[in-house]
Design an enzyme around this catalytic site. Structure first.
Site, PDB file in Angstrom:
ATOM      1  N   HIS A 198      -8.512   4.059  -3.166  1.00  0.00           N
ATOM      2  CA  HIS A 198      -6.670   3.305  -3.086  1.00  0.00           C
ATOM      3  C   HIS A 198      -6.562   2.795  -4.177  1.00  0.00           C
ATOM      4  O   HIS A 198      -6.921   0.811  -4.459  1.00  0.00           O
ATOM      5  CB  HIS A 198      -7.036   2.259  -1.207  1.00  0.00           C
ATOM      6  CG  HIS A 198      -5.803   1.607  -0.654  1.00  0.00           C
ATOM      7  ND1 HIS A 198      -4.894   2.304  -1.461  1.00  0.00           N
ATOM      8  CD2 HIS A 198      -5.013   1.459  -0.205  1.00  0.00           C
ATOM      9  CE1 HIS A 198      -3.763   1.835  -1.016  1.00  0.00           C
ATOM     10  NE2 HIS A 198      -3.945   1.554  -0.042  1.00  0.00           N
ATOM     11  N   CYS A 250       0.522  -1.051  -0.017  1.00  0.00           N
ATOM     12  CA  CYS A 250       0.248  -0.212  -0.035  1.00  0.00           C
ATOM     13  C   CYS A 250       0.829   0.869   0.221  1.00  0.00           C
ATOM     14  O   CYS A 250      -0.001   2.297  -0.563  1.00  0.00           O
ATOM     15  CB  CYS A 250      -1.090   0.362   1.239  1.00  0.00           C
ATOM     16  SG  CYS A 250      -2.536  -1.116   0.864  1.00  0.00           S
TER      17      CYS A 250
END
Lengths: 134, 396
Positions: free
Chosen positions: B341, B88
């Site tokens: 995201h 991430c």
């Protein structure tokens, strides 16, 4: 019909230490890690001793997963368990009537169960259940 | 790093369900927006190196991407270019690598670009692919990761935050309410609407104690930044933004090796490294873009970066301290909650916001600047053991 896999690399990696819960305890920092490793994950020391994880512990934290992977019937109950004598291990609960039975601090124990079937092969591992009294 | 590197242009596309755009379309649009953003203009051939953030190529059937995926798409085959994938934090780390490329003295002007297609697969598959429902596959031992993807890992933190710090589901919901409001003012956000605490708590439970509106959406997107030698920055813009600190922080790869479930040691390490490099303290920062993949994660981020002591973030949030016009605005862009995201684009989208705020070009969502310092942070990967923090300033 599902074709069985003649040789699964994963099974090669399921050495006895995995099913027998053999990990390490670092002789320098005391960190307990599983499965066996040659280098302590916490401090990098190579001064390690084999350490067999106990089957019992208490729930450190958990959640109630209503959106699990497709093979599972929701909800599933992932837990992180503080093991007796130190160290932690994670897994999912089994033989549990309701998520309401699960709380931080309650006693659980590991049981050996079939986890799933992968291309015709049964895959075994540990789940946790509520510990019996006494 | 401090004093050596400047951001001269940033660009992104509106994040969302971009079914009409391919990875290549998104790369080109973010790149062209970034070129246009360089105030005094730039000849694209002045860009000699690039770092390309990308996670999803294999997942959407395009194979593992390489440097050529970017170089070819922007018609600059003389580029020196690597692909970065670091869970991430990929976007923030792609930016960090570009900055290191300049700070090393090897390159004068470089590009950092991240692009991600998350929506080409159905939600469940997309979430599973990202580790979100994850771990049903047997690549790893099944009892190690089974059913313990992103939502479950963060939900286990949330349970512990409630037990140990006294946090409540209302506390988590307030993060979503704040960030949705900020996102409603940001033209690049996936979700641009307000919500209420009641709506969060009445939304379906995904992983108790987290509800649907505690989770960021799965989103397509791309974002980019052009970085150059600080002493050359004024040639390109009157408002360069300088990079003061940039650091990755790491922790264990396995959840049960973790020391805490009310803190993310990876974030603590990344922040410590970045603050040391910048020579400043958390209280010197005017605002921050933090990684709110889940609402409880933002509360941990606030504490782990050092903006609040453990257990204090929820009260400060309730008191309005982290609102857009509060003492320390957190996620004035709306964060991941509102933007979604798209993994490699996320961090660079946050860099876009930090630069835009520092130039005072953020329009309706402009925060008040005091020291002219902003911070960007990501966290994720297995056991949330990977993090990055970048600190940017108006002054060199």
């Amino acid at each position: 019909m599902t074709q069985p896999v003649p040789a699964s690399p994963m099974f090669w990696r399921f050495n006895t230490e995995v099913h027998r819960l053999v990990g390490i305890k670092c002789q320098d920092c005391g960190h307990i890690s599983y499965p066996r490793t040659k280098i302590c994950h916490e401090c990098g020391s190579q001064n390690l001793k084999e350490y067999k994880l106990p089957h019992k512990g208490t729930i450190h934290t958990f959640c109630v997963n209503w959106a699990p992977p497709p093979q599972f019937e929701p909800p599933i109950l992932p837990v992180i368990v503080d093991l007796e004598g130190g160290g932690r291990y994670g897994g999912i609960m089994t033989e549990c009537g309701s998520p309401d039975e699960i709380k931080i601090g309650i006693k659980v124990e590991m049981v050996f169960r079939r986890m799933l079937t992968d291309r015709g092969l049964n895959v075994y591992g540990y789940k946790f259940r509520l510990a019996e009294e006494g | 790093m401090k004093g050596k590197v400047a951001v001269i242009g940033v660009g992104m596309i509106k994040f969302g369900e971009l079914f009409d755009k391919s990875l290549e379309n998104m790369i080109q649009e973010a790149y062209l927006n970034c070129l246009k953003n360089v105030q005094k203009g730039i000849d694209p051939k002045e860009i000699k190196a690039a770092w390309f953030g990308q996670w999803s190529g294999g997942f959407i059937g395009q194979g593992a991407q390489g440097g050529q995926s970017l170089a070819s798409m922007i018609g600059n085959l003389d580029l020196s270019c690597s692909r970065i994938e670091n869970a991430c934090p990929t976007g923030g780390d792609t930016f960090r690598n570009a900055c290191l490329g300049v700070a090393s003295g090897v390159f004068d002007v470089v590009l950092a670009l991240g692009a991600e297609k998350m929506r080409d697969k159905p939600s469940a598959e997309s979430l599973g692919g990202a580790g979100g429902g994850g771990g049903a596959e047997t690549g790893n031992h099944p009892s190690w990761m089974m059913g313990q993807g992103g939502p479950a890992i963060q939900a286990m933190h949330a349970t512990r935050q409630m037990h140990q710090l006294g946090y409540t589901m209302e506390d988590f919901a307030r993060v979503a309410v704040k960030n949705h409001h900020n996102g409603s003012l940001c033209p690049y956000a996936h979700y641009q609407f307000d919500i209420t605490v009641e709506r969060v708590l009445n939304s379906p439970v995904i992983c108790w104690p987290l509800h649907l509106f505690d989770c960021c959406p799965q989103t397509d997107g791309a974002a980019a930044a052009i970085v150059c030698r600080a002493d050359l920055a004024k040639k390109y813009t009157d408002k360069p933004v300088y990079v003061w600190g940039s650091h990755t922080g790491l922790d264990h790869n396995q959840l049960w090796d973790r020391s805490s479930f009310v803190s993310q040691p990876s974030v603590v390490r990344a922040a410590k490294g970045a603050f040391e490099m910048a020579g400043i303290k958390p209280q010197d920062v005017d605002f921050a873009e933090l990684h709110d993949c889940f609402t409880n994660t933002e509360l941990m981020d606030i504490e782990d970066v050092g903006f609040a002591r453990s257990g204090e973030a929820a009260k400060k949030l309730k008191d309005g301290e982290y609102d857009m016009h509060g003492k320390l605005p957190i996620n004035p862009s709306g964060g991941l909650k509102a933007h979604g995201h798209p993994i490699a684009a996320t961090g660079l989208g946050q860099i876009f916001e930090v630069v835009t705020q520092l130039r005072e070009e953020a329009d309706k969502r402009q925060v008040k600047l005091k020291n002219g310092i902003g911070l960007q942070q990501n966290v994720g990967g297995p056991a949330f053991g990977a993090a990055v923090v970048n600190i940017l300033s108006r002054s060199r």
